[in-house]
Design a protein around this motif. Structure first.
Motif, PDB file in Angstrom:
ATOM      1  N   ALA A  58       4.740   7.956 -18.411  1.00  0.00           N
ATOM      2  CA  ALA A  58       3.985   7.073 -19.311  1.00  0.00           C
ATOM      3  C   ALA A  58       2.524   6.971 -18.875  1.00  0.00           C
ATOM      4  CB  ALA A  58       4.628   5.695 -19.343  1.00  0.00           C
ATOM      5  N   LEU A  59       2.288   6.841 -17.569  1.00  0.00           N
ATOM      6  CA  LEU A  59       0.917   6.759 -17.067  1.00  0.00           C
ATOM      7  C   LEU A  59       0.169   8.074 -17.273  1.00  0.00           C
ATOM      8  CD1 LEU A  59       1.499   4.747 -13.778  1.00  0.00           C
ATOM      9  CD2 LEU A  59       0.433   3.935 -15.873  1.00  0.00           C
ATOM     10  N   LEU A  60       0.853   9.186 -17.027  1.00  0.00           N
ATOM     11  CA  LEU A  60       0.214  10.484 -17.258  1.00  0.00           C
ATOM     12  C   LEU A  60      -0.114  10.674 -18.734  1.00  0.00           C
ATOM     13  CD1 LEU A  60       2.286  12.812 -14.913  1.00  0.00           C
ATOM     14  CD2 LEU A  60      -0.126  12.250 -14.699  1.00  0.00           C
ATOM     15  N   THR A  61       0.751  10.200 -19.608  1.00  0.00           N
ATOM     16  CA  THR A  61       0.505  10.323 -21.045  1.00  0.00           C
ATOM     17  C   THR A  61      -0.744   9.548 -21.446  1.00  0.00           C
ATOM     18  OG1 THR A  61       2.857  10.631 -21.450  1.00  0.00           O
ATOM     19  CG2 THR A  61       1.510   9.977 -23.327  1.00  0.00           C
ATOM     20  N   GLU A  62      -0.930   8.359 -20.879  1.00  0.00           N
ATOM     21  CA  GLU A  62      -2.145   7.577 -21.163  1.00  0.00           C
ATOM     22  C   GLU A  62      -3.388   8.323 -20.700  1.00  0.00           C
ATOM     23  OE1 GLU A  62      -3.139   4.500 -22.613  1.00  0.00           O
ATOM     24  OE2 GLU A  62      -1.179   4.853 -23.516  1.00  0.00           O
ATOM     25  N   ARG A  63      -3.342   8.879 -19.482  1.00  0.00           N
ATOM     26  CA  ARG A  63      -4.499   9.622 -18.976  1.00  0.00           C
ATOM     27  C   ARG A  63      -4.764  10.866 -19.813  1.00  0.00           C
ATOM     28  NH1 ARG A  63      -4.110  10.802 -12.810  1.00  0.00           N
ATOM     29  NH2 ARG A  63      -6.185  11.613 -13.231  1.00  0.00           N
ATOM     30  N   ILE A  64      -3.706  11.545 -20.241  1.00  0.00           N
ATOM     31  CA  ILE A  64      -3.857  12.750 -21.056  1.00  0.00           C
ATOM     32  C   ILE A  64      -4.501  12.406 -22.398  1.00  0.00           C
ATOM     33  CG2 ILE A  64      -2.523  14.465 -22.360  1.00  0.00           C
ATOM     34  CD1 ILE A  64      -0.661  14.602 -19.881  1.00  0.00           C
ATOM     35  N   LYS A  65      -4.097  11.285 -22.991  1.00  0.00           N
ATOM     36  CA  LYS A  65      -4.701  10.871 -24.266  1.00  0.00           C
ATOM     37  C   LYS A  65      -6.198  10.617 -24.102  1.00  0.00           C
ATOM     38  CE  LYS A  65      -0.600   8.779 -26.297  1.00  0.00           C
ATOM     39  NZ  LYS A  65       0.059   7.518 -26.673  1.00  0.00           N
ATOM     40  N   GLY A  66      -6.571   9.949 -23.017  1.00  0.00           N
ATOM     41  CA  GLY A  66      -7.993   9.681 -22.777  1.00  0.00           C
ATOM     42  C   GLY A  66      -8.798  10.947 -22.560  1.00  0.00           C
ATOM     43  N   SER A 108       9.514   7.365 -27.691  1.00  0.00           N
ATOM     44  CA  SER A 108       8.658   6.196 -27.586  1.00  0.00           C
ATOM     45  C   SER A 108       7.218   6.557 -27.225  1.00  0.00           C
ATOM     46  CB  SER A 108       9.220   5.211 -26.556  1.00  0.00           C
ATOM     47  OG  SER A 108       9.136   5.761 -25.269  1.00  0.00           O
ATOM     48  N   LEU A 109       7.027   7.660 -26.492  1.00  0.00           N
ATOM     49  CA  LEU A 109       5.679   8.086 -26.122  1.00  0.00           C
ATOM     50  C   LEU A 109       5.035   9.012 -27.153  1.00  0.00           C
ATOM     51  CD1 LEU A 109       6.148   8.782 -22.309  1.00  0.00           C
ATOM     52  CD2 LEU A 109       4.917   6.898 -23.353  1.00  0.00           C
ATOM     53  N   GLY A 110       5.827   9.531 -28.070  1.00  0.00           N
ATOM     54  CA  GLY A 110       5.281  10.425 -29.090  1.00  0.00           C
ATOM     55  C   GLY A 110       5.000  11.816 -28.565  1.00  0.00           C
ATOM     56  N   ILE A 111       5.858  12.300 -27.675  1.00  0.00           N
ATOM     57  CA  ILE A 111       5.708  13.633 -27.096  1.00  0.00           C
ATOM     58  C   ILE A 111       6.666  14.569 -27.794  1.00  0.00           C
ATOM     59  CG2 ILE A 111       5.875  14.988 -24.973  1.00  0.00           C
ATOM     60  CD1 ILE A 111       5.443  12.419 -23.415  1.00  0.00           C
ATOM     61  N   ARG A 112       6.224  15.796 -28.047  1.00  0.00           N
ATOM     62  CA  ARG A 112       7.112  16.787 -28.652  1.00  0.00           C
ATOM     63  C   ARG A 112       8.102  17.298 -27.615  1.00  0.00           C
ATOM     64  NH1 ARG A 112       3.422  21.201 -30.352  1.00  0.00           N
ATOM     65  NH2 ARG A 112       2.015  20.189 -28.936  1.00  0.00           N
ATOM     66  N   ASP A 113       9.287  17.696 -28.062  1.00  0.00           N
ATOM     67  CA  ASP A 113      10.332  18.195 -27.175  1.00  0.00           C
ATOM     68  C   ASP A 113      10.199  19.711 -27.073  1.00  0.00           C
ATOM     69  OD1 ASP A 113      12.547  18.594 -25.640  1.00  0.00           O
ATOM     70  OD2 ASP A 113      13.985  18.279 -27.255  1.00  0.00           O
ATOM     71  N   LYS A 139      15.039  15.184 -17.993  1.00  0.00           N
ATOM     72  CA  LYS A 139      15.978  15.813 -18.930  1.00  0.00           C
ATOM     73  C   LYS A 139      17.215  16.323 -18.204  1.00  0.00           C
ATOM     74  CE  LYS A 139      16.154  19.168 -22.669  1.00  0.00           C
ATOM     75  NZ  LYS A 139      15.385  20.144 -23.444  1.00  0.00           N
ATOM     76  N   ALA A 140      17.042  16.876 -17.012  1.00  0.00           N
ATOM     77  CA  ALA A 140      18.192  17.368 -16.248  1.00  0.00           C
ATOM     78  C   ALA A 140      19.050  16.213 -15.743  1.00  0.00           C
ATOM     79  CB  ALA A 140      17.707  18.214 -15.077  1.00  0.00           C
ATOM     80  N   ARG A 141      18.419  15.076 -15.475  1.00  0.00           N
ATOM     81  CA  ARG A 141      19.137  13.937 -14.920  1.00  0.00           C
ATOM     82  C   ARG A 141      19.896  13.158 -16.002  1.00  0.00           C
ATOM     83  NH1 ARG A 141      15.515   9.495 -12.368  1.00  0.00           N
ATOM     84  NH2 ARG A 141      15.351   9.075 -14.577  1.00  0.00           N
ATOM     85  N   ASN A 142      19.214  12.872 -17.126  1.00  0.00           N
ATOM     86  CA  ASN A 142      19.831  12.053 -18.169  1.00  0.00           C
ATOM     87  C   ASN A 142      19.179  12.404 -19.503  1.00  0.00           C
ATOM     88  OD1 ASN A 142      20.910  10.130 -19.820  1.00  0.00           O
ATOM     89  ND2 ASN A 142      20.517   8.409 -18.438  1.00  0.00           N
ATOM     90  N   ILE A 143      19.900  13.128 -20.354  1.00  0.00           N
ATOM     91  CA  ILE A 143      19.328  13.648 -21.593  1.00  0.00           C
ATOM     92  C   ILE A 143      19.021  12.521 -22.586  1.00  0.00           C
ATOM     93  CG2 ILE A 143      21.566  14.102 -22.647  1.00  0.00           C
ATOM     94  CD1 ILE A 143      18.508  16.385 -22.985  1.00  0.00           C
ATOM     95  N   GLU A 144      19.845  11.480 -22.636  1.00  0.00           N
ATOM     96  CA  GLU A 144      19.600  10.383 -23.576  1.00  0.00           C
ATOM     97  C   GLU A 144      18.349   9.598 -23.191  1.00  0.00           C
ATOM     98  OE1 GLU A 144      20.991   9.856 -26.474  1.00  0.00           O
ATOM     99  OE2 GLU A 144      22.176  11.655 -26.085  1.00  0.00           O
ATOM    100  N   GLU A 145      18.180   9.370 -21.904  1.00  0.00           N
ATOM    101  CA  GLU A 145      16.982   8.684 -21.423  1.00  0.00           C
ATOM    102  C   GLU A 145      15.729   9.505 -21.740  1.00  0.00           C
ATOM    103  OE1 GLU A 145      15.504   7.415 -17.045  1.00  0.00           O
ATOM    104  OE2 GLU A 145      17.579   6.938 -17.558  1.00  0.00           O
ATOM    105  N   TYR A 146      15.847  10.821 -21.597  1.00  0.00           N
ATOM    106  CA  TYR A 146      14.744  11.730 -21.912  1.00  0.00           C
ATOM    107  C   TYR A 146      14.373  11.628 -23.391  1.00  0.00           C
ATOM    108  CZ  TYR A 146      12.607  16.229 -23.102  1.00  0.00           C
ATOM    109  OH  TYR A 146      11.795  17.202 -23.597  1.00  0.00           O
ATOM    110  N   ARG A 147      15.377  11.623 -24.251  1.00  0.00           N
ATOM    111  CA  ARG A 147      15.107  11.581 -25.698  1.00  0.00           C
ATOM    112  C   ARG A 147      14.436  10.275 -26.104  1.00  0.00           C
ATOM    113  NH1 ARG A 147      20.815  14.256 -27.084  1.00  0.00           N
ATOM    114  NH2 ARG A 147      20.169  16.433 -26.941  1.00  0.00           N
ATOM    115  N   THR A 148      14.901   9.165 -25.553  1.00  0.00           N
ATOM    116  CA  THR A 148      14.278   7.881 -25.909  1.00  0.00           C
ATOM    117  C   THR A 148      12.855   7.802 -25.366  1.00  0.00           C
ATOM    118  OG1 THR A 148      15.252   6.821 -23.967  1.00  0.00           O
ATOM    119  CG2 THR A 148      16.468   6.652 -26.033  1.00  0.00           C
ATOM    120  N   LEU A 149      12.630   8.382 -24.182  1.00  0.00           N
ATOM    121  CA  LEU A 149      11.287   8.350 -23.583  1.00  0.00           C
ATOM    122  C   LEU A 149      10.286   9.150 -24.408  1.00  0.00           C
ATOM    123  CD1 LEU A 149       9.511   7.473 -21.156  1.00  0.00           C
ATOM    124  CD2 LEU A 149      10.175   9.619 -20.071  1.00  0.00           C
ATOM    125  N   ILE A 150      10.631  10.382 -24.782  1.00  0.00           N
ATOM    126  CA  ILE A 150       9.673  11.190 -25.539  1.00  0.00           C
ATOM    127  C   ILE A 150       9.465  10.629 -26.937  1.00  0.00           C
ATOM    128  CG2 ILE A 150      10.102  13.285 -24.212  1.00  0.00           C
ATOM    129  CD1 ILE A 150      11.673  14.357 -26.617  1.00  0.00           C
TER     130      ILE A 150
END
Length: 92
Positions: free
Chosen positions: A30-38, A84-89, A71-82
């Motif tokens: 999430a923090l990296l996504t904010e920096r990337i947007k800026g 909510s952050l608006g990242i493409r899979d 994604k390797a650890r928990n696929i459902e958590e990965y899907r909800t994270l991307i």
């Protein structure tokens, strides 16, 4: 560019396991996504800033590695994270 203290606290509260959880992979993404947007907005104004471009590409690579770990650890958590952050899979 840099994420403000208030915004960083919001992201930690939203994506962290606790209020002081700033090191989990989800919070880091999430923090990296904010920096990337800026930096992306900066690159739109200054297209020949190659030092910033290199830094941006390094941040994108780090975020990609963290996302593949999640994604390797928990696929459902990965899907909800991307979602909510608006990242493409596009992680293989």
């Amino acid at each position: 560019m840099a994420v403000s203290k208030e915004r960083k606290a919001e992201l930690v509260a939203q994506y962290g396991k606790g209020e002081k959880d700033s090191g989990s992979a989800e919070v880091q993404v999430a923090l990296l996504t904010e920096r990337i947007k800026g930096l992306t907005e900066h690159m739109k104004v200054h297209p020949k800033d190659f030092h910033t471009r290199r830094g941006l590409l390094m941040l994108v690579g780090k975020r990609r590695r963290l996302l593949s770990y999640i994604k390797a650890r928990n696929i459902e958590e990965y899907r909800t994270l991307i979602k909510s952050l608006g990242i493409r899979d596009n992680i293989q």
